[in-house]
Design a protein around this motif. Structure first.
Motif, PDB file in Angstrom:
ATOM      1  N   VAL A 139     -40.826   6.475  37.841  1.00 37.01           N
ATOM      2  CA  VAL A 139     -41.494   7.351  37.066  1.00 37.01           C
ATOM      3  C   VAL A 139     -40.591   9.355  36.340  1.00 37.01           C
ATOM      4  CG1 VAL A 139     -43.234   8.764  37.684  1.00 37.01           C
ATOM      5  CG2 VAL A 139     -43.070   7.140  38.578  1.00 37.01           C
ATOM      6  N   LEU A 140     -40.878   8.670  35.708  1.00 38.44           N
ATOM      7  CA  LEU A 140     -40.317  10.105  35.032  1.00 38.44           C
ATOM      8  C   LEU A 140     -40.557  10.916  33.762  1.00 38.44           C
ATOM      9  CD1 LEU A 140     -37.164   7.507  32.495  1.00 38.44           C
ATOM     10  CD2 LEU A 140     -37.023   7.926  34.886  1.00 38.44           C
ATOM     11  N   PRO A 141     -41.113  12.160  34.228  1.00 31.18           N
ATOM     12  CA  PRO A 141     -42.040  12.635  34.352  1.00 31.18           C
ATOM     13  C   PRO A 141     -41.762  13.320  32.805  1.00 31.18           C
ATOM     14  CG  PRO A 141     -40.555  13.885  35.064  1.00 31.18           C
ATOM     15  CD  PRO A 141     -40.112  12.252  35.380  1.00 31.18           C
ATOM     16  N   ASN A 162     -44.483  -1.969  40.252  1.00 36.48           N
ATOM     17  CA  ASN A 162     -44.132  -1.486  41.223  1.00 36.48           C
ATOM     18  C   ASN A 162     -43.545   0.113  40.428  1.00 36.48           C
ATOM     19  OD1 ASN A 162     -44.507  -3.243  43.374  1.00 36.48           O
ATOM     20  ND2 ASN A 162     -41.986  -3.594  43.192  1.00 36.48           N
ATOM     21  N   LEU A 163     -43.526   1.505  41.044  1.00 37.77           N
ATOM     22  CA  LEU A 163     -43.544   2.631  39.988  1.00 37.77           C
ATOM     23  C   LEU A 163     -43.103   3.545  41.817  1.00 37.77           C
ATOM     24  CD1 LEU A 163     -46.955   3.968  38.999  1.00 37.77           C
ATOM     25  CD2 LEU A 163     -45.086   2.592  37.949  1.00 37.77           C
ATOM     26  N   ASN A 164     -41.652   3.752  40.895  1.00 40.12           N
ATOM     27  CA  ASN A 164     -40.804   5.024  42.386  1.00 40.12           C
ATOM     28  C   ASN A 164     -40.699   5.978  42.010  1.00 40.12           C
ATOM     29  OD1 ASN A 164     -40.127   2.517  44.060  1.00 40.12           O
ATOM     30  ND2 ASN A 164     -38.872   1.085  42.163  1.00 40.12           N
ATOM     31  N   GLU A 165     -40.695   6.770  43.129  1.00 40.28           N
ATOM     32  CA  GLU A 165     -40.229   7.851  42.977  1.00 40.28           C
ATOM     33  C   GLU A 165     -38.936   8.063  42.196  1.00 40.28           C
ATOM     34  OE1 GLU A 165     -41.855  12.765  44.668  1.00 40.28           O
ATOM     35  OE2 GLU A 165     -40.816  10.922  45.881  1.00 40.28           O
ATOM     36  N   LEU A 166     -39.058   9.611  41.462  1.00 43.59           N
ATOM     37  CA  LEU A 166     -37.450   9.538  40.520  1.00 43.59           C
ATOM     38  C   LEU A 166     -36.299  10.354  41.117  1.00 43.59           C
ATOM     39  CD1 LEU A 166     -35.484   8.882  38.844  1.00 43.59           C
ATOM     40  CD2 LEU A 166     -36.194  11.175  37.007  1.00 43.59           C
ATOM     41  N   GLU A 167     -35.445  10.318  42.011  1.00 41.59           N
ATOM     42  CA  GLU A 167     -34.736  10.601  42.521  1.00 41.59           C
ATOM     43  C   GLU A 167     -33.103  11.623  41.715  1.00 41.59           C
ATOM     44  OE1 GLU A 167     -35.218   9.920  46.580  1.00 41.59           O
ATOM     45  OE2 GLU A 167     -35.132   8.101  45.876  1.00 41.59           O
ATOM     46  N   SER A 209     -42.417  13.724  39.047  1.00 41.84           N
ATOM     47  CA  SER A 209     -42.090  12.413  39.266  1.00 41.84           C
ATOM     48  C   SER A 209     -43.956  12.301  39.826  1.00 41.84           C
ATOM     49  CB  SER A 209     -40.857  11.967  39.547  1.00 41.84           C
ATOM     50  OG  SER A 209     -41.389  10.202  39.436  1.00 41.84           O
ATOM     51  N   GLU A 210     -43.745  12.371  40.658  1.00 44.12           N
ATOM     52  CA  GLU A 210     -45.107  12.005  41.498  1.00 44.12           C
ATOM     53  C   GLU A 210     -46.254  12.311  40.929  1.00 44.12           C
ATOM     54  OE1 GLU A 210     -45.336  11.739  45.968  1.00 44.12           O
ATOM     55  OE2 GLU A 210     -46.094  13.776  46.369  1.00 44.12           O
ATOM     56  N   GLN A 211     -46.284  13.410  41.104  1.00 43.26           N
ATOM     57  CA  GLN A 211     -47.802  13.888  39.882  1.00 43.26           C
ATOM     58  C   GLN A 211     -47.941  12.340  38.908  1.00 43.26           C
ATOM     59  OE1 GLN A 211     -45.198  15.793  40.588  1.00 43.26           O
ATOM     60  NE2 GLN A 211     -45.766  17.663  41.121  1.00 43.26           N
ATOM     61  N   LEU A 212     -47.010  12.667  38.276  1.00 45.66           N
ATOM     62  CA  LEU A 212     -47.580  10.795  36.810  1.00 45.66           C
ATOM     63  C   LEU A 212     -47.767   9.681  37.869  1.00 45.66           C
ATOM     64  CD1 LEU A 212     -47.349  10.535  34.502  1.00 45.66           C
ATOM     65  CD2 LEU A 212     -44.748   9.674  33.989  1.00 45.66           C
ATOM     66  N   TYR A 232     -47.292   2.402  43.916  1.00 42.51           N
ATOM     67  CA  TYR A 232     -46.492   3.334  44.633  1.00 42.51           C
ATOM     68  C   TYR A 232     -44.958   3.907  45.557  1.00 42.51           C
ATOM     69  CZ  TYR A 232     -44.691   8.543  44.236  1.00 42.51           C
ATOM     70  OH  TYR A 232     -43.804   9.722  44.486  1.00 42.51           O
ATOM     71  N   CYS A 233     -44.101   3.943  45.466  1.00 39.72           N
ATOM     72  CA  CYS A 233     -43.582   4.317  46.116  1.00 39.72           C
ATOM     73  C   CYS A 233     -42.432   5.679  46.518  1.00 39.72           C
ATOM     74  CB  CYS A 233     -41.891   3.401  46.503  1.00 39.72           C
ATOM     75  SG  CYS A 233     -41.469   2.920  48.030  1.00 39.72           S
ATOM     76  N   SER A 234     -42.668   6.364  47.317  1.00 35.37           N
ATOM     77  CA  SER A 234     -42.573   7.619  47.265  1.00 35.37           C
ATOM     78  C   SER A 234     -40.539   8.311  47.466  1.00 35.37           C
ATOM     79  CB  SER A 234     -43.294   8.833  48.221  1.00 35.37           C
ATOM     80  OG  SER A 234     -43.377   8.792  49.291  1.00 35.37           O
ATOM     81  N   SER A 235     -39.920   8.601  47.891  1.00 35.70           N
ATOM     82  CA  SER A 235     -38.703   9.416  47.905  1.00 35.70           C
ATOM     83  C   SER A 235     -39.037   9.419  49.398  1.00 35.70           C
ATOM     84  CB  SER A 235     -38.201  10.825  47.347  1.00 35.70           C
ATOM     85  OG  SER A 235     -37.118  10.917  47.957  1.00 35.70           O
ATOM     86  N   SER A 236     -40.213  10.682  50.006  1.00 37.65           N
ATOM     87  CA  SER A 236     -40.086  10.445  51.084  1.00 37.65           C
ATOM     88  C   SER A 236     -40.136   9.423  52.383  1.00 37.65           C
ATOM     89  CB  SER A 236     -41.371  11.494  51.760  1.00 37.65           C
ATOM     90  OG  SER A 236     -42.350  11.437  51.210  1.00 37.65           O
ATOM     91  N   PHE A 237     -41.025   8.381  51.409  1.00 37.44           N
ATOM     92  CA  PHE A 237     -41.457   7.099  52.236  1.00 37.44           C
ATOM     93  C   PHE A 237     -40.799   5.995  52.567  1.00 37.44           C
ATOM     94  CE2 PHE A 237     -43.097   2.516  51.816  1.00 37.44           C
ATOM     95  CZ  PHE A 237     -44.064   2.280  53.337  1.00 37.44           C
ATOM     96  N   LYS A 238     -39.218   6.342  51.384  1.00 31.98           N
ATOM     97  CA  LYS A 238     -37.908   5.236  51.320  1.00 31.98           C
ATOM     98  C   LYS A 238     -36.729   6.179  52.527  1.00 31.98           C
ATOM     99  CE  LYS A 238     -37.414   5.893  47.536  1.00 31.98           C
ATOM    100  NZ  LYS A 238     -36.781   5.277  45.452  1.00 31.98           N
ATOM    101  N   ASP A 239     -37.405   7.112  52.972  1.00 34.25           N
ATOM    102  CA  ASP A 239     -36.198   8.029  53.407  1.00 34.25           C
ATOM    103  C   ASP A 239     -36.617   7.736  54.740  1.00 34.25           C
ATOM    104  OD1 ASP A 239     -34.464   8.427  51.333  1.00 34.25           O
ATOM    105  OD2 ASP A 239     -34.508  10.744  50.952  1.00 34.25           O
ATOM    106  N   ALA A 240     -38.006   8.350  55.364  1.00 34.03           N
ATOM    107  CA  ALA A 240     -38.436   8.294  56.035  1.00 34.03           C
ATOM    108  C   ALA A 240     -38.561   7.228  57.025  1.00 34.03           C
ATOM    109  CB  ALA A 240     -39.823   9.135  56.275  1.00 34.03           C
ATOM    110  N   VAL A 241     -39.423   6.200  56.204  1.00 29.89           N
ATOM    111  CA  VAL A 241     -39.701   5.157  56.617  1.00 29.89           C
ATOM    112  C   VAL A 241     -38.831   3.598  56.485  1.00 29.89           C
ATOM    113  CG1 VAL A 241     -42.314   2.987  56.969  1.00 29.89           C
ATOM    114  CG2 VAL A 241     -42.646   6.517  56.337  1.00 29.89           C
ATOM    115  N   GLN A 242     -38.816   3.462  55.220  1.00 33.04           N
ATOM    116  CA  GLN A 242     -38.244   2.250  55.078  1.00 33.04           C
ATOM    117  C   GLN A 242     -36.425   1.910  55.581  1.00 33.04           C
ATOM    118  OE1 GLN A 242     -38.109   2.462  51.213  1.00 33.04           O
ATOM    119  NE2 GLN A 242     -39.941   0.144  51.190  1.00 33.04           N
ATOM    120  N   LEU A 243     -36.058   3.681  56.000  1.00 36.73           N
ATOM    121  CA  LEU A 243     -34.398   3.666  55.948  1.00 36.73           C
ATOM    122  C   LEU A 243     -34.782   4.089  57.481  1.00 36.73           C
ATOM    123  CD1 LEU A 243     -31.421   4.137  55.927  1.00 36.73           C
ATOM    124  CD2 LEU A 243     -32.527   6.847  55.995  1.00 36.73           C
TER     125      LEU A 243
END
Length: 357
Positions: free
Chosen positions: A176-178, A200-205, A232-235, A250-261
């Motif tokens: 998601v490019l703001p 699938n939308l991914n929060e930009l990091e 990114s998340e707002q969009l 939508y997959c947020s940065s925090s979800f990928k880091d805190a949950v998936q990893l």
């Protein structure tokens, strides 16, 4: 009610995700950390400005299973066994640059783990003949990543012809490019009329390799505790209100880091932990270490009556390893520095904390 707090469209997903439909099988497995990431080449002609691929992979014809560099087929299978993988995501670089390699790995995974091992693949190439070859090899799901340069005129590309009638689920996956709201809307509203099953939308990091390119575009970090890009998340939440006629995830940065990893680390930790390792809630390993030599090990075991499996020599890091409890008990009783360390259960065994005893 603000858009960020409007949860009326959520379908039993984590609070930092949204969905306007049922998650595809690949997404469900990714969210549990049950999928192995198989990079089949780091080479790619797309040159996306936001590519987060690390310097050791980007532009190089290398193969990695998660963090493990692959030298033979057994490396892939061993890593899959270590994390109890129920599926694999094949990525790059651009996997369709090496279609024979990708096809062979799909067949290898299916033969070893069974036909139920779900394999999805990411590609920016709209090459139907190569995609069909991968489907024949056993590919279960395709995730297309159209280059940013064509978002505003996606209808002039081969995308529609590429996906029409494919016998497997097909999704579009993009960051998601703001600053590209208009182009994103055109892309998604256009492909909604194609044979596409989900978005699938991914929060930009920010990453070590893309931060300069992101900064040149005026992007900023969202907060002091996140690498995500502000806006990114707002969009992403705005896209949820566009009422597109297909599922949007939508997959947020925090979800990928805190949950998936965390879940993937925990699965691997269960399989690589030694008798003396303690698995933490974060999926890391705590152990005791003694900075003694290999020659000192037999005397330490005998003098303190320690079972061989509870005290071993680490030839890679040149130290004696044991449990945190034993190391704490030996501290001050032996003429060697003793520590409790916390490490990732990955191949590189990255150390995240060291406590002197």
């Amino acid at each position: 009610m603000s858009a960020m707090n409007d949860t009326s469209h959520l379908h039993n997903l984590p609070s930092n995700s949204f969905c306007t439909g049922r998650l595809p099988a690949g997404c469900r497995q990714c969210s549990t950390g049950a999928k192995m990431v198989l990079l089949v080449t780091g080479q790619c002609p797309a040159n996306c400005f936001y590519c987060p691929l690390s310097a050791k992979k980007r532009g190089h014809d290398v193969i990695y299973a998660n963090e493990l560099q692959v030298h033979d087929d057994e490396d892939i299978l061993d890593e899959g066994d270590a994390i109890e993988a129920s599926g694999t995501g094949i990525t790059g670089g651009e996997p369709l640059l090496v279609p024979r390699r990708a096809a062979r790995y799909i067949q290898l995974l299916k033969q070893h783990f069974g036909t139920g091992h779900h394999v999805h693949l990411y590609t920016a190439h709209m090459d139907r003949s190569k995609i069909e070859r991968l489907i024949d090899a056993g590919l279960d799901e395709l995730r297309l990543h159209p280059p940013v340069s064509v978002w505003s005129h996606i209808e002039t590309t081969a995308l529609e012809a590429t996906v029409t009638g494919l016998p497997i689920p097909v999704g579009i996956e993009i960051p998601v490019l703001p600053d590209m709201r208009t182009e994103t809307r055109h892309l998604l509203e256009t492909i909604a009329g194609y044979d596409i099953d989900f978005v699938n939308l991914n929060e930009l990091e920010f990453s070590a390799t893309n931060h300069q390119a992101l900064e040149r575009r005026g992007y900023q970090i969202k907060s002091d505790v996140s690498n995500a890009v502000e806006g990114s998340e707002q969009l992403a939440y705005e896209i949820a209100r566009w009422n597109l006629p297909l599922p949007v995830h939508y997959c947020s940065s925090s979800f990928k880091d805190a949950v998936q990893l965390r879940r993937r680390l925990a699965r691997r930790a269960r399989n690589v932990a030694r008798l003396y390792d303690v698995i933490t809630d974060d999926g890391t390993l705590r152990k005791g270490i003694i900075m003694a030599s290999r020659e000192d090990l037999p005397e330490l075991r005998e003098r303190f009556d320690i079972e061989p499996g509870m005290m071993v020599w680490d030839s890679e890091k040149k130290r004696v390893e044991t449990s945190p409890t034993v190391a704490a008990w030996l501290a001050g009783r032996v003429p060697f520095p003793c520590f409790v360390v916390e490490e990732y259960p990955t191949v590189d065994r990255l150390e995240v904390e060291r406590e002197p005893l």
